[in-house]
Write a protein that holds these residues in place. Sequence first.
Motif, PDB file in Angstrom:
ATOM      1  N   ARG A   1       0.813  -1.224   0.000  1.00  0.00           N
ATOM      2  CA  ARG A   1       0.000   0.000   0.000  1.00  0.00           C
ATOM      3  C   ARG A   1       0.848   1.277   0.000  1.00  0.00           C
ATOM      4  NH1 ARG A   1      -2.447  -3.851   3.011  1.00  0.00           N
ATOM      5  NH2 ARG A   1      -4.647  -4.273   2.593  1.00  0.00           N
ATOM      6  N   TYR A   2       2.116   1.144   0.358  1.00  0.00           N
ATOM      7  CA  TYR A   2       3.009   2.310   0.384  1.00  0.00           C
ATOM      8  C   TYR A   2       4.309   1.955  -0.342  1.00  0.00           C
ATOM      9  CZ  TYR A   2      -0.268   3.847   3.970  1.00  0.00           C
ATOM     10  OH  TYR A   2      -1.404   4.206   4.640  1.00  0.00           O
ATOM     11  N   PRO A   3       4.252   1.759  -1.643  1.00  0.00           N
ATOM     12  CA  PRO A   3       5.439   1.297  -2.382  1.00  0.00           C
ATOM     13  C   PRO A   3       6.404   2.439  -2.709  1.00  0.00           C
ATOM     14  CG  PRO A   3       3.604   1.539  -3.887  1.00  0.00           C
ATOM     15  CD  PRO A   3       3.067   1.886  -2.522  1.00  0.00           C
ATOM     16  N   SER A   4       7.634   2.067  -2.950  1.00  0.00           N
ATOM     17  CA  SER A   4       8.653   2.939  -3.542  1.00  0.00           C
ATOM     18  C   SER A   4       9.317   2.117  -4.643  1.00  0.00           C
ATOM     19  CB  SER A   4       9.671   3.418  -2.509  1.00  0.00           C
ATOM     20  OG  SER A   4       9.114   4.401  -1.654  1.00  0.00           O
ATOM     21  N   THR A   5       8.719   2.126  -5.823  1.00  0.00           N
ATOM     22  CA  THR A   5       9.091   1.221  -6.913  1.00  0.00           C
ATOM     23  C   THR A   5      10.245   1.786  -7.727  1.00  0.00           C
ATOM     24  OG1 THR A   5       6.805   0.437  -7.057  1.00  0.00           O
ATOM     25  CG2 THR A   5       8.248   0.013  -8.949  1.00  0.00           C
TER      26      THR A   5
ATOM     27  N   ALA B   1      11.770  -2.978 -12.657  1.00  0.00           N
ATOM     28  CA  ALA B   1      10.507  -3.596 -13.039  1.00  0.00           C
ATOM     29  C   ALA B   1      10.412  -3.882 -14.528  1.00  0.00           C
ATOM     30  CB  ALA B   1       9.337  -2.704 -12.600  1.00  0.00           C
ATOM     31  N   VAL B   2      11.024  -3.040 -15.365  1.00  0.00           N
ATOM     32  CA  VAL B   2      10.847  -3.193 -16.816  1.00  0.00           C
ATOM     33  C   VAL B   2      12.148  -3.544 -17.536  1.00  0.00           C
ATOM     34  CG1 VAL B   2       8.906  -1.611 -16.833  1.00  0.00           C
ATOM     35  CG2 VAL B   2      11.196  -0.725 -17.266  1.00  0.00           C
ATOM     36  N   PHE B   3      13.276  -3.562 -16.821  1.00  0.00           N
ATOM     37  CA  PHE B   3      14.544  -3.931 -17.446  1.00  0.00           C
ATOM     38  C   PHE B   3      14.980  -5.319 -16.990  1.00  0.00           C
ATOM     39  CE2 PHE B   3      15.842   0.722 -18.094  1.00  0.00           C
ATOM     40  CZ  PHE B   3      15.501   0.669 -19.437  1.00  0.00           C
ATOM     41  N   ARG B   4      15.841  -5.920 -17.784  1.00  0.00           N
ATOM     42  CA  ARG B   4      16.446  -7.205 -17.457  1.00  0.00           C
ATOM     43  C   ARG B   4      17.808  -7.283 -18.151  1.00  0.00           C
ATOM     44  NH1 ARG B   4      12.845 -11.218 -21.420  1.00  0.00           N
ATOM     45  NH2 ARG B   4      13.514 -10.258 -23.390  1.00  0.00           N
ATOM     46  N   ASP B   5      18.570  -8.307 -17.832  1.00  0.00           N
ATOM     47  CA  ASP B   5      19.831  -8.543 -18.537  1.00  0.00           C
ATOM     48  C   ASP B   5      19.519  -9.173 -19.893  1.00  0.00           C
ATOM     49  OD1 ASP B   5      21.317  -7.522 -16.505  1.00  0.00           O
ATOM     50  OD2 ASP B   5      21.775  -9.451 -15.585  1.00  0.00           O
ATOM     51  N   GLY B   6      20.021  -8.553 -20.961  1.00  0.00           N
ATOM     52  CA  GLY B   6      19.803  -9.090 -22.296  1.00  0.00           C
ATOM     53  C   GLY B   6      20.856 -10.127 -22.651  1.00  0.00           C
ATOM     54  N   THR B   7      20.490 -11.067 -23.506  1.00  0.00           N
ATOM     55  CA  THR B   7      21.413 -12.102 -23.963  1.00  0.00           C
ATOM     56  C   THR B   7      21.380 -12.175 -25.486  1.00  0.00           C
ATOM     57  OG1 THR B   7      19.738 -13.849 -23.774  1.00  0.00           O
ATOM     58  CG2 THR B   7      21.158 -13.451 -21.866  1.00  0.00           C
ATOM     59  N   LEU B   8      22.491 -12.582 -26.054  1.00  0.00           N
ATOM     60  CA  LEU B   8      22.606 -12.751 -27.502  1.00  0.00           C
ATOM     61  C   LEU B   8      23.343 -14.047 -27.778  1.00  0.00           C
ATOM     62  CD1 LEU B   8      22.491 -11.821 -30.462  1.00  0.00           C
ATOM     63  CD2 LEU B   8      24.594 -10.534 -30.048  1.00  0.00           C
ATOM     64  N   GLN B   9      22.717 -14.913 -28.597  1.00  0.00           N
ATOM     65  CA  GLN B   9      23.316 -16.183 -28.977  1.00  0.00           C
ATOM     66  C   GLN B   9      23.355 -16.293 -30.494  1.00  0.00           C
ATOM     67  OE1 GLN B   9      21.987 -19.683 -26.523  1.00  0.00           O
ATOM     68  NE2 GLN B   9      20.479 -18.213 -25.736  1.00  0.00           N
ATOM     69  N   ASN B  10      24.498 -16.712 -31.015  1.00  0.00           N
ATOM     70  CA  ASN B  10      24.705 -16.851 -32.456  1.00  0.00           C
ATOM     71  C   ASN B  10      25.304 -18.224 -32.736  1.00  0.00           C
ATOM     72  OD1 ASN B  10      24.083 -15.150 -34.683  1.00  0.00           O
ATOM     73  ND2 ASN B  10      25.259 -13.497 -33.738  1.00  0.00           N
ATOM     74  N   TYR B  11      24.678 -18.987 -33.645  1.00  0.00           N
ATOM     75  CA  TYR B  11      25.187 -20.300 -34.023  1.00  0.00           C
ATOM     76  C   TYR B  11      25.117 -20.435 -35.538  1.00  0.00           C
ATOM     77  CZ  TYR B  11      24.077 -21.128 -29.102  1.00  0.00           C
ATOM     78  OH  TYR B  11      23.989 -21.025 -27.732  1.00  0.00           O
ATOM     79  N   THR B  12      26.202 -20.907 -36.144  1.00  0.00           N
ATOM     80  CA  THR B  12      26.246 -21.138 -37.589  1.00  0.00           C
ATOM     81  C   THR B  12      27.081 -22.385 -37.867  1.00  0.00           C
ATOM     82  OG1 THR B  12      26.109 -18.763 -38.085  1.00  0.00           O
ATOM     83  CG2 THR B  12      26.879 -20.209 -39.831  1.00  0.00           C
ATOM     84  N   ILE B  13      26.543 -23.279 -38.681  1.00  0.00           N
ATOM     85  CA  ILE B  13      27.282 -24.436 -39.160  1.00  0.00           C
ATOM     86  C   ILE B  13      27.278 -24.385 -40.679  1.00  0.00           C
ATOM     87  CG2 ILE B  13      25.234 -25.929 -39.034  1.00  0.00           C
ATOM     88  CD1 ILE B  13      27.172 -28.260 -38.443  1.00  0.00           C
ATOM     89  N   SER B  14      28.438 -24.579 -41.294  1.00  0.00           N
ATOM     90  CA  SER B  14      28.565 -24.442 -42.742  1.00  0.00           C
ATOM     91  C   SER B  14      29.473 -25.520 -43.292  1.00  0.00           C
ATOM     92  CB  SER B  14      29.102 -23.055 -43.111  1.00  0.00           C
ATOM     93  OG  SER B  14      30.417 -22.875 -42.596  1.00  0.00           O
ATOM     94  N   ALA B  15      29.284 -25.802 -44.569  1.00  0.00           N
ATOM     95  CA  ALA B  15      30.127 -26.757 -45.292  1.00  0.00           C
ATOM     96  C   ALA B  15      30.479 -26.145 -46.634  1.00  0.00           C
ATOM     97  CB  ALA B  15      29.412 -28.088 -45.474  1.00  0.00           C
TER      98      ALA B  15
ATOM     99  N   GLY C   1       5.607   5.883  -6.447  1.00  0.00           N
ATOM    100  CA  GLY C   1       4.561   5.565  -5.487  1.00  0.00           C
ATOM    101  C   GLY C   1       3.446   4.720  -6.060  1.00  0.00           C
ATOM    102  N   ILE C   2       3.732   3.901  -7.079  1.00  0.00           N
ATOM    103  CA  ILE C   2       2.752   3.016  -7.713  1.00  0.00           C
ATOM    104  C   ILE C   2       3.266   1.587  -7.639  1.00  0.00           C
ATOM    105  CG2 ILE C   2       1.677   2.355  -9.900  1.00  0.00           C
ATOM    106  CD1 ILE C   2       1.461   5.221 -10.646  1.00  0.00           C
ATOM    107  N   LEU C   3       2.412   0.657  -7.246  1.00  0.00           N
ATOM    108  CA  LEU C   3       2.767  -0.757  -7.249  1.00  0.00           C
ATOM    109  C   LEU C   3       2.597  -1.299  -8.664  1.00  0.00           C
ATOM    110  CD1 LEU C   3       3.514  -3.157  -5.295  1.00  0.00           C
ATOM    111  CD2 LEU C   3       1.087  -3.781  -5.464  1.00  0.00           C
ATOM    112  N   PRO C   4       3.630  -1.948  -9.236  1.00  0.00           N
ATOM    113  CA  PRO C   4       3.495  -2.441 -10.612  1.00  0.00           C
ATOM    114  C   PRO C   4       2.347  -3.428 -10.787  1.00  0.00           C
ATOM    115  CG  PRO C   4       5.800  -2.468  -9.927  1.00  0.00           C
ATOM    116  CD  PRO C   4       4.989  -2.156  -8.705  1.00  0.00           C
TER     117      PRO C   4
END
Length: 609
Positions: A345-349, A354-368, A453-456
Amino acid sequence: MDKHLIEKKKFLDYLQIACIARNINRYFLLICISFVIVSKGYSTNHPSSDRQMANSENLRFEQEMLLQQKKQITGSVVDIQGESIIGANIVEVGTTNGTVTDIDGNFSLLVDDDASIRISYIGYLEQVINTGNQTSFNISLIEDTQSLEEVVVVGYGTQRKVNLTGSVAAVSVDEKITSRSLTNVSSGLQGLIPGLQVSQTTSMAGRDGASLMIRGLGTVNNATPLVVVDGMPDVDINRINFADVESISVLKDASSAAVYGSRAANGVILITTRTGKRATKAQINFNASMALERPTRAYEFMSNYPRALTLHQYRAASGTLRDNFIFKDGTIDEWMAMGMIDPLRYPSTDWYDAVFRDGTLQNYTISASGGGEKTNYYISVGMMEKEGIQIHNDYTRYNTRFNLDTELSNAFSVGARFDGNWTEFSFSGYAHGLTNNDTSDSGGGDMQYAISGILPYDPISGRYGGAMAYGEDIQAYNPFAYFNARQPRQTQQQMNGSIYVDWMPFKGFTAHLDYALSYNNYFQKSAHMPTGAAYNFQTGSDLGRHYVAQNANVSDNTTTSYKTQLNGRLNYDVKIGNYHDINAMFVYSEEYWHTRSTNASRNDRLHPT
């Protein structure tokens, strides 16, 4: 006098005496620490002026000894014709000590005794010379003939660098370039080609392609250069697997790009994919990379709501009576106290958490790749998956490619090119990430309207929080409600295929014919989930704001397009003597485009939840 008042007065007197004693002890401790520092920093036996002079003489003597170990060398740098080379680099080997030649090709440099110097200049072979006992040098650089004989891809063909008259820059893509953790080709061109300006304004997964400009802004409208991949123009450079690219050429001026007409007004980027080598065994390569993305620099978000309200009071203190403040002292005190025991009832957000995260990047390639005496081939399959730093922002791309060239006889050669890609893209909130670029939106749909002052969100009640403080604007913004409920999804498939035939009836003459087909299918689904009214957890009542309305529409968009291209080319190349090349070319090209789109939407849902 009341007994309680007497005891309270005694307690206050005792507390005042204790505070005075504590301050006296603190000051005494500071004096003791200062004395120790001063006593250790200064000695009673100060060095005499004679000792200082002696130290100065020793330092001067050491510097003179070092200078005696070095020597001044001078010289000039010319080419094989005896012309001075301006701006040649002269560097002492193993150090960063160096200089460049002046307008007359002369240089002067202080180096160690018996040092070696490296002389280099673009287009010339590098030389390393040991100075030995010499102090004067006359250096002649030899042209890098191998570099001049390199073949560069230009419009509808190739040329040797030595014969180029237009402004063309080329780069060969090797493993050092493709091994980087990159999501697309446009971002990978940063710093590789002179005159190509690469600017990236967002890292949003699926929309992180860089904008490209050749030699600056050429028009106030679309200044994007034309992209040609294996002879097919208007290809999306960001949907190509970087591991499939063999070389990139940039046509910068009008003379080199004229063959493409008005579409090349902003320059041309020519991309050639890998084809394998003849008479080599099959070679299988597997490349994998993974990267972590995290914001490194951003505005700090004030997640302390009582402090934010206090700042509002300070701002309103000038010219406003305290009784007329929007936020009262009682509201701030209550929020500061209750926030420690009742954050629902009394948040400090902290909205970044709340809206960010750790980003990840994956790259895979197989060639002949490989080939026989008259055939060469290249096959590849790749996958790239990126999770953006914003919640619900994901992008996955699948690529495949098959290139084949074969020689049917001494006069006929045929080949085929095929590539396809499939992408899945989802994001939350706005099309450009966190920023709302719609200036007509007055509902506060941007991070600048987000208050702490808003709870997500409350998973127990399933309600999204709204403004609860007395005096707060009920239109205050809840980013999590917006990003969690709005998740458009896009799917796109592309296929490009071409076949060609070359006929060489006699030496120097080549007739080329190719036919290409490009197919594209795009589908977007948007179904925002109604959030209900913003909820006040203190009063247990609904507020007036709806982040996603109950009657939010559901929409589908499908676009199907294909393009065909027919090219014919006659080319005659003859060499006269040792220094003369004559080349004549005739080109015919026609293209056909077809696009069909279907849009459907509904406003009133049968099942709003």
